[in-house]
Design an enzyme around this catalytic site. Structure first.
Site, PDB file in Angstrom:
ATOM      1  N   LYS A 189       0.739  -1.241   0.133  1.00  0.00           N
ATOM      2  CA  LYS A 189       0.060   0.060  -0.006  1.00  0.00           C
ATOM      3  C   LYS A 189       1.042   1.306   0.007  1.00  0.00           C
ATOM      4  O   LYS A 189       0.668   2.203  -0.757  1.00  0.00           O
ATOM      5  CB  LYS A 189      -0.839   0.201   0.995  1.00  0.00           C
ATOM      6  CG  LYS A 189      -2.010  -1.109   1.320  1.00  0.00           C
ATOM      7  CD  LYS A 189      -2.833  -1.118   2.133  1.00  0.00           C
ATOM      8  CE  LYS A 189      -2.264  -1.488   3.636  1.00  0.00           C
ATOM      9  NZ  LYS A 189      -1.524  -2.955   3.701  1.00  0.00           N
ATOM     10  N   THR A 190       1.785   1.419   0.781  1.00  0.00           N
ATOM     11  CA  THR A 190       2.828   2.538   1.063  1.00  0.00           C
ATOM     12  C   THR A 190       3.629   2.532  -0.245  1.00  0.00           C
ATOM     13  O   THR A 190       3.660   3.630  -0.712  1.00  0.00           O
ATOM     14  CB  THR A 190       3.747   2.241   2.163  1.00  0.00           C
ATOM     15  OG1 THR A 190       2.813   2.136   3.214  1.00  0.00           O
ATOM     16  CG2 THR A 190       4.398   3.571   2.399  1.00  0.00           C
ATOM     17  N   ASP A 224      -1.529   6.248   6.550  1.00  0.00           N
ATOM     18  CA  ASP A 224      -1.582   5.114   7.047  1.00  0.00           C
ATOM     19  C   ASP A 224      -2.389   4.826   8.069  1.00  0.00           C
ATOM     20  O   ASP A 224      -2.792   5.862   9.079  1.00  0.00           O
ATOM     21  CB  ASP A 224      -0.041   4.606   7.012  1.00  0.00           C
ATOM     22  CG  ASP A 224       0.063   3.051   6.971  1.00  0.00           C
ATOM     23  OD1 ASP A 224      -0.980   2.358   6.321  1.00  0.00           O
ATOM     24  OD2 ASP A 224       1.001   2.503   7.391  1.00  0.00           O
ATOM     25  N   THR A 239      -5.744  -1.475   6.977  1.00  0.00           N
ATOM     26  CA  THR A 239      -5.824  -3.059   7.091  1.00  0.00           C
ATOM     27  C   THR A 239      -7.174  -3.379   7.449  1.00  0.00           C
ATOM     28  O   THR A 239      -7.589  -4.575   7.603  1.00  0.00           O
ATOM     29  CB  THR A 239      -4.748  -3.556   7.962  1.00  0.00           C
ATOM     30  OG1 THR A 239      -4.795  -3.095   9.367  1.00  0.00           O
ATOM     31  CG2 THR A 239      -3.465  -3.473   7.444  1.00  0.00           C
ATOM     32  N   ARG A 257       6.521  -8.346   1.648  1.00  0.00           N
ATOM     33  CA  ARG A 257       7.480  -7.820   2.841  1.00  0.00           C
ATOM     34  C   ARG A 257       7.903  -9.172   3.359  1.00  0.00           C
ATOM     35  O   ARG A 257       9.067  -9.168   3.795  1.00  0.00           O
ATOM     36  CB  ARG A 257       6.665  -6.904   3.769  1.00  0.00           C
ATOM     37  CG  ARG A 257       7.590  -6.722   5.098  1.00  0.00           C
ATOM     38  CD  ARG A 257       6.844  -5.832   5.925  1.00  0.00           C
ATOM     39  NE  ARG A 257       6.718  -4.601   5.507  1.00  0.00           N
ATOM     40  CZ  ARG A 257       5.721  -3.803   5.774  1.00  0.00           C
ATOM     41  NH1 ARG A 257       4.536  -4.167   6.353  1.00  0.00           N
ATOM     42  NH2 ARG A 257       5.542  -2.708   5.245  1.00  0.00           N
TER      43      ARG A 257
HETATM   44  P1  ADP Z   1       2.221  -2.039   3.138  1.00  0.00           P
HETATM   45  O1  ADP Z   1       2.284  -0.436   3.040  1.00  0.00           O
HETATM   46  O2  ADP Z   1       0.844  -2.423   2.739  1.00  0.00           O
HETATM   47  O3  ADP Z   1       2.315  -2.374   4.639  1.00  0.00           O
HETATM   48  P2  ADP Z   1       4.630  -1.692   1.978  1.00  0.00           P
HETATM   49  O4  ADP Z   1       4.161  -0.738   0.604  1.00  0.00           O
HETATM   50  O5  ADP Z   1       5.322  -1.114   3.072  1.00  0.00           O
HETATM   51  O6  ADP Z   1       3.365  -2.452   2.427  1.00  0.00           O
HETATM   52  O7  ADP Z   1       5.410  -2.843   1.049  1.00  0.00           O
HETATM   53  C1  ADP Z   1       6.380  -3.720   1.705  1.00  0.00           C
HETATM   54  C2  ADP Z   1       7.514  -4.091   1.098  1.00  0.00           C
HETATM   55  O8  ADP Z   1       7.215  -5.102   0.064  1.00  0.00           O
HETATM   56  C3  ADP Z   1       8.117  -2.882   0.413  1.00  0.00           C
HETATM   57  O9  ADP Z   1       9.313  -2.433   0.956  1.00  0.00           O
HETATM   58  C4  ADP Z   1       8.648  -3.284  -0.957  1.00  0.00           C
HETATM   59  O10 ADP Z   1       9.891  -3.659  -1.106  1.00  0.00           O
HETATM   60  C5  ADP Z   1       7.679  -4.566  -1.185  1.00  0.00           C
HETATM   61  N1  ADP Z   1       6.850  -4.704  -2.162  1.00  0.00           N
HETATM   62  C6  ADP Z   1       5.350  -4.449  -1.860  1.00  0.00           C
HETATM   63  N2  ADP Z   1       4.726  -4.674  -2.939  1.00  0.00           N
HETATM   64  C7  ADP Z   1       5.387  -4.888  -3.729  1.00  0.00           C
HETATM   65  C8  ADP Z   1       5.206  -5.175  -5.312  1.00  0.00           C
HETATM   66  N3  ADP Z   1       3.918  -5.385  -5.781  1.00  0.00           N
HETATM   67  N4  ADP Z   1       6.392  -5.375  -5.918  1.00  0.00           N
HETATM   68  C9  ADP Z   1       7.725  -5.705  -5.259  1.00  0.00           C
HETATM   69  N5  ADP Z   1       7.825  -5.270  -4.095  1.00  0.00           N
HETATM   70  C10 ADP Z   1       6.773  -5.006  -3.441  1.00  0.00           C
END
Ligand code: ADP
Length: 341
Positions: free
Chosen positions: A66-67, A111, A160, A219
């Site tokens: 998401k981030t 977030d 979430t 992640r």
């Molecule tokens: P969320 O905000 O949903 O908790 P993040 O955006 O922080 O998740 O993603 C976590 C990690 O996973 C990021 O640092 C990134 O390196 C990796 N990541 C997430 N989605 C992808 C994707 N679609 N392709 C490649 N790497 C990804």
């Protein structure tokens, strides 16, 4: 690092090192094809009209991107990117401070938006809709409200727990996207991309095995890759092979489904202590020594997706598959199983 946080999708300090692995463009963002192709259209349309992108609501379990996706949207829009999370915004002035200093077309990412305080949520309503904020000056009978205009911006709210976001807030987002767990092939691509950035050699078989054990979560995949790199360096010849992954996963207590000891403990408690359920989330969380938030956000979504657990109106129940996993006999049929929320 605690073993149990290795698989949890939540952010940990170690993920600071993951910044280098974060994709910076839609092209590098693996999987979620439908979301990407729709976003590409919305971004292009907004850029061509020289407008800000409509507000975007992103939901889904932690660690799915998401981030990352919010940062990519800002980049592709050529816009500034401001990041905060709802628990960090204490008072209206914290939010007003950000809103009054953002520049035109900026992307503002909040977030955990389900945790926004009511007064701040009210402020967001007019900010999102009218690009103004109401500010009260003075106190008591002489207090008055002034409206402060702010530049047109894009709010990206991530959560979430989409169900906990109020109707009035949710309705102000023009675009709503739900991220789902990734397919093994997509996680495989993420691992290949990350191993090349980390300059770690990994065999095709090792990559597939690691991908199936990563809970469909980028992640987790990146964290496991770093651990396997450690095992390869110390116990092998530096290359992450299938044998190294088997060794590493078994040393970390992770099984072929990607379940770790804590997942199995949750299922064991439901079966052995509560006759297979239903058991309420709070009771279950206390029984396994976990916060309700992490039980609901980090453990349950994957257990449900893999068919080991069900949520019913009366609580959580273990499925036949969970009984088989833990080699337990089901004593009597569980009548709640078909009764999903
Ligand atoms: P969320 O905000 O949903 O908790 P993040 O955006 O922080 O998740 O993603 C976590 C990690 O996973 C990021 O640092 C990134 O390196 C990796 N990541 C997430 N989605 C992808 C994707 N679609 N392709 C490649 N790497 C990804």
């Amino acid at each position: 690092m605690e073993e149990k946080s290795l698989l949890a999708g939540e952010y940990s300090r170690e993920d600071d090192r993951e910044e280098s692995l974060r994709p910076l463009s839609l092209k590098d963002f693996q999987g979620q094809e439908e979301i990407k192709s729709n976003l590409a259209v919305f971004i292009r349309a907004a850029v061509e009209r020289k407008e800000s992108l409509d507000h975007v609501f992103l939901s889904g379990p932690p660690g799915l991107g998401k981030t990352t996706l919010a940062g990519i949207m800002a980049r592709e829009m050529g816009a500034d990117f401001k990041v905060t999370s709802a628990p960090a915004l204490e008072k209206p002035k914290d939010l007003a401070g950000i809103l009054t200093t953002i520049t035109a077309s900026s992307v503002f990412f909040i977030d955990e938006i389900h945790r926004l305080k009511p007064a701040l949520e009210e402020m967001l309503y007019t900010a999102m809709e009218d690009f103004e904020i109401d500010w009260i000056i003075g106190q008591g009978p002489t207090a008055r409200t002034i409206r402060i205009p702010i530049p047109r911006f894009t709010l990206i709210g991530a959560t979430t727990k989409a169900g906990q976001v109020s109707g009035p807030l949710y309705s102000r987002f023009g675009i709503s996207l739900r991220l789902n767990f990734y397919e093994t092939a997509e996680i495989r691509n993420i691992i290949l991309r990350s191993s090349s950035i980390l300059e770690t050699r990994i065999t095709g078989e090792a990559c597939t095995l690691l991908a199936t054990s990563s809970r469909g979560t980028p992640r987790v995949a990146n964290r496991l890759l770093r651990r396997m790199r450690d095992f390869a360096q110390v116990e092998g010849n530096g290359t992450v092979t299938e044998d190294i992954v088997r060794l590493g996963l078994s040393r970390l207590g992770i099984d072929g489904f990607g379940l770790e000891p804590h997942d199995r403990e949750i299922l064991r408690v439901i079966i052995d202590s509560y006759g297979g359920g239903p058991v309420g989330a709070e009771t279950l969380a206390i029984s396994v020594g976990e916060a309700v938030e992490s039980l609901e956000d980090f453990y349950e979504p994957y257990l449900i997706q893999r068919g080991f657990l069900q949520r019913t109106p009366r609580g959580r129940t273990a499925t036949d598959q969970a009984y088989r996993l833990l080699k337990r006999d089901r004593l009597e049929p569980n009548h709640d199983q078909g009764n999903l929320c």
